[in-house]
Design a protein around this motif. Structure first.
Motif, PDB file in Angstrom:
ATOM      1  N   ASP A  39     -10.557  -1.638  -6.197  1.00  0.00           N
ATOM      2  CA  ASP A  39     -10.836  -2.258  -4.905  1.00  0.00           C
ATOM      3  C   ASP A  39      -9.630  -2.954  -4.283  1.00  0.00           C
ATOM      4  O   ASP A  39      -9.583  -3.129  -3.065  1.00  0.00           O
ATOM      5  CB  ASP A  39     -12.022  -3.221  -5.004  1.00  0.00           C
ATOM      6  N   THR A  40      -8.659  -3.351  -5.096  1.00  0.00           N
ATOM      7  CA  THR A  40      -7.457  -4.009  -4.564  1.00  0.00           C
ATOM      8  C   THR A  40      -6.213  -3.486  -5.284  1.00  0.00           C
ATOM      9  O   THR A  40      -6.307  -2.953  -6.397  1.00  0.00           O
ATOM     10  CB  THR A  40      -7.501  -5.545  -4.769  1.00  0.00           C
ATOM     11  N   THR A  41      -5.074  -3.678  -4.654  1.00  0.00           N
ATOM     12  CA  THR A  41      -3.821  -3.280  -5.286  1.00  0.00           C
ATOM     13  C   THR A  41      -3.558  -4.122  -6.530  1.00  0.00           C
ATOM     14  O   THR A  41      -3.003  -3.622  -7.506  1.00  0.00           O
ATOM     15  CB  THR A  41      -2.625  -3.400  -4.325  1.00  0.00           C
ATOM     16  N   GLU A  42      -3.976  -5.374  -6.510  1.00  0.00           N
ATOM     17  CA  GLU A  42      -3.770  -6.242  -7.666  1.00  0.00           C
ATOM     18  C   GLU A  42      -4.515  -5.712  -8.892  1.00  0.00           C
ATOM     19  O   GLU A  42      -3.969  -5.679  -9.995  1.00  0.00           O
ATOM     20  CB  GLU A  42      -4.216  -7.682  -7.354  1.00  0.00           C
ATOM     21  N   HIS A  43      -5.764  -5.294  -8.694  1.00  0.00           N
ATOM     22  CA  HIS A  43      -6.537  -4.745  -9.816  1.00  0.00           C
ATOM     23  C   HIS A  43      -5.931  -3.433 -10.301  1.00  0.00           C
ATOM     24  O   HIS A  43      -5.874  -3.181 -11.513  1.00  0.00           O
ATOM     25  CB  HIS A  43      -8.001  -4.529  -9.413  1.00  0.00           C
TER      26      HIS A  43
END
Length: 69
Positions: A39-43
């Motif tokens: 869902d996010t670039t961080e994940h």
């Protein structure tokens, strides 16, 4: 081998408990690559750090590509 990689992708999708994981699919049969979407670039970046040889394409920062064979 192509049937095996689809089974592996399906099982990986059910087994992946990483934060933000959305789904996975076969990115390339010939290169044995499974894609994991987050869902996010961080994940995505956090997950890629736990997978040997995984990479994140420049044009899809929420996808992690992993060679599985």
């Amino acid at each position: 081998m192509s049937g095996d990689i689809y089974t592996l992708a399906r099982r990986a999708g059910m087994a992946t408990k990483a934060p933000g994981f959305l789904r996975c699919w076969v990115e390339s049969e010939s290169e044995c690559i499974i894609a994991f979407e987050f869902d996010t670039t961080e994940h995505a970046h956090a997950f890629s750090m736990t997978q040997s040889g995984a990479r994140i394409p420049n044009d899809r920062q929420t996808v992690v590509l992993a060679r599985v064979c």
